[in-house]
Write an enzyme that holds these catalytic residues in place. Structure first.
Site, PDB file in Angstrom:
ATOM      1  N   ASP A 185       0.849  -1.200   0.000  1.00 45.27           N
ATOM      2  CA  ASP A 185       0.000   0.000   0.000  1.00 45.27           C
ATOM      3  C   ASP A 185       0.885   1.251   0.000  1.00 45.27           C
ATOM      4  O   ASP A 185       0.399   2.373  -0.043  1.00 45.27           O
ATOM      5  CB  ASP A 185      -1.016  -0.003   1.157  1.00 45.27           C
ATOM      6  CG  ASP A 185      -0.367   0.042   2.514  1.00 45.27           C
ATOM      7  OD1 ASP A 185       0.873  -0.090   2.609  1.00 45.27           O
ATOM      8  OD2 ASP A 185      -1.097   0.220   3.524  1.00 45.27           O
ATOM      9  N   SER A 186       2.221   1.043  -0.005  1.00 46.81           N
ATOM     10  CA  SER A 186       3.159   2.140  -0.269  1.00 46.81           C
ATOM     11  C   SER A 186       2.853   2.736  -1.638  1.00 46.81           C
ATOM     12  O   SER A 186       3.311   3.836  -1.958  1.00 46.81           O
ATOM     13  CB  SER A 186       4.599   1.626  -0.213  1.00 46.81           C
ATOM     14  OG  SER A 186       4.747   0.429  -0.955  1.00 46.81           O
TER      15      SER A 186
ATOM     16  N   ASP B  64      -1.354  -6.189  -0.535  1.00 43.77           N
ATOM     17  CA  ASP B  64      -1.371  -5.523   0.769  1.00 43.77           C
ATOM     18  C   ASP B  64      -2.776  -4.969   1.022  1.00 43.77           C
ATOM     19  O   ASP B  64      -3.268  -4.151   0.224  1.00 43.77           O
ATOM     20  CB  ASP B  64      -0.363  -4.374   0.725  1.00 43.77           C
ATOM     21  CG  ASP B  64       0.228  -4.060   2.072  1.00 43.77           C
ATOM     22  OD1 ASP B  64      -0.099  -4.745   3.055  1.00 43.77           O
ATOM     23  OD2 ASP B  64       1.049  -3.115   2.131  1.00 43.77           O
TER      24      ASP B  64
ATOM     25  N   GLU C 214       9.261  -4.411  10.414  1.00 39.01           N
ATOM     26  CA  GLU C 214       9.695  -3.125   9.856  1.00 39.01           C
ATOM     27  C   GLU C 214      10.285  -2.226  10.935  1.00 39.01           C
ATOM     28  O   GLU C 214       9.648  -1.964  11.965  1.00 39.01           O
ATOM     29  CB  GLU C 214       8.497  -2.421   9.170  1.00 39.01           C
ATOM     30  CG  GLU C 214       8.882  -1.063   8.587  1.00 39.01           C
ATOM     31  CD  GLU C 214       7.901  -0.516   7.557  1.00 39.01           C
ATOM     32  OE1 GLU C 214       6.980  -1.247   7.129  1.00 39.01           O
ATOM     33  OE2 GLU C 214       8.079   0.665   7.181  1.00 39.01           O
TER      34      GLU C 214
HETATM   35  O1  KIV Z   1       3.550  -1.158   1.630  1.00 34.42           O
HETATM   36  C1  KIV Z   1       4.689  -1.624   1.566  1.00 34.42           C
HETATM   37  O2  KIV Z   1       5.431  -1.428   0.583  1.00 34.42           O
HETATM   38  C2  KIV Z   1       5.149  -2.439   2.688  1.00 34.42           C
HETATM   39  C3  KIV Z   1       6.584  -2.847   2.702  1.00 34.42           C
HETATM   40  C4  KIV Z   1       7.465  -1.694   2.916  1.00 34.42           C
HETATM   41  C5  KIV Z   1       6.831  -3.951   3.649  1.00 34.42           C
HETATM   42  O3  KIV Z   1       4.391  -2.740   3.544  1.00 34.42           O
END
Ligand code: KIV
Length: 266
Positions: free
Chosen positions: A46-47, A85, A184
């Site tokens: 969700d980044s 995610d 993390e």
């Molecule tokens: O959303 C994301 O990219 C993540 C990773 C950084 C683990 O959760």
């Protein structure tokens, strides 16, 4: 074609001390390259919200946005496991809603697993998902969807109580059926302890070298995301500079009438 990476493959990799590689992708081209190069797990994080959509946090990301990008990633990945995610508020309201949304990632987007953030409090959801056949990856430490609760993105688990709680959370996530846990931004020694305590693989980001695997945001690794560069990121390239140089050359050549040349014309 190589066989698809599964939850069993990852478990075997931990047992054989064979490090797991995971990177993010949000589109077809990146996913094709990661798959071709042998990345074990592709996370549609969700980044997406910050890296691709330009939001300040991951909170505004919607299910529809996640599914849209995840479909493109899943279309390209033939060997890598694709993990979707779950965005903020898609799994916190009720077990039913969480199940429905997780199901959409598998049915509509074609992923092999989903990821969600949190410890003990989300275990009923994890338990139920695993029971109906949805593999779940956990996420502890800095959990960006709780940025306002954490008061920022500072290292988590430094104090003894917080470290104990995180170890307990990792254990209950494993008991609920999570097949792997992202750690993390936590101290390396705590990540080591968790990795040695649970049987399922840990995948670290800013959690030191002792995890069973590592994950980074691909645009960070490639030097494309310049808004901020976390200390745990290693830039293996400076693609932003290459892009600047290529686009500047294009602009210059079009203005000067040098592009297109004979060889590009009919
Ligand atoms: O959303 C994301 O990219 C993540 C990773 C950084 C683990 O959760």
């Amino acid at each position: 074609m190589n066989k698809r990476v599964t939850v069993n493959t990852l478990m075997e990799m931990k047992q054989r001390a064979n490090k797991i590689t995971m990177l993010t992708a949000y589109d077809y081209i990146t996913s094709s390259l990661l798959d071709e190069l042998g990345i074990d797990v592709i996370l549609v994080g969700d980044s997406l919200g910050m890296v691709i959509l330009g939001h300040e946090t991951t909170l505004p990301v919607t299910m529809e946005e996640m599914l849209h990008h995840t479909k493109a990633v899943a279309r390209a990945a033939k060997r890598s496991m694709v993990v979707g995610d779950m965005p903020f508020m898609s799994y916190q309201i009720s077990v039913e809603e969480a199940l429905y949304n997780a199901g959409r990632f598998l049915k509509e987007a074609g992923v092999q697993a989903i990821k969600l953030e949190g410890g003990e409090e989300i275990c009923p959801v994890v338990f139920k998902m695993v029971k109906v056949g949805i593999p779940v990856m956990g996420h502890l430490g800095v959990t960006p969807q709780s940025v306002h609760q954490m008061g920022g993105y500072a290292v988590q688990g430094r104090e003894e109580q917080a470290a104990k709680k995180m170890i307990a959370d990792a254990k209950v996530l494993e008991e609920a059926g999570a097949f792997a846990i992202v750690l993390e931004k936590i101290p390396s020694e705590l990540a080591k302890k968790i990795t040695q305590t649970i049987r399922v693989p840990t995948i670290g980001i800013g959690a030191g070298p002792h995890c069973d695997g590592q994950v980074l945001v691909t645009q960070d690794l490639l030097g494309m995301f310049e808004k901020f560069i976390p200390q745990f990121v290693k830039q293996y390239a400076k693609l932003s500079n290459d892009i600047r140089s290529a686009i500047s050359s294009y602009i210059k050549e079009v203005k000067a009438g040098e592009f297109p040349g004979e060889e590009h014309s009919f």
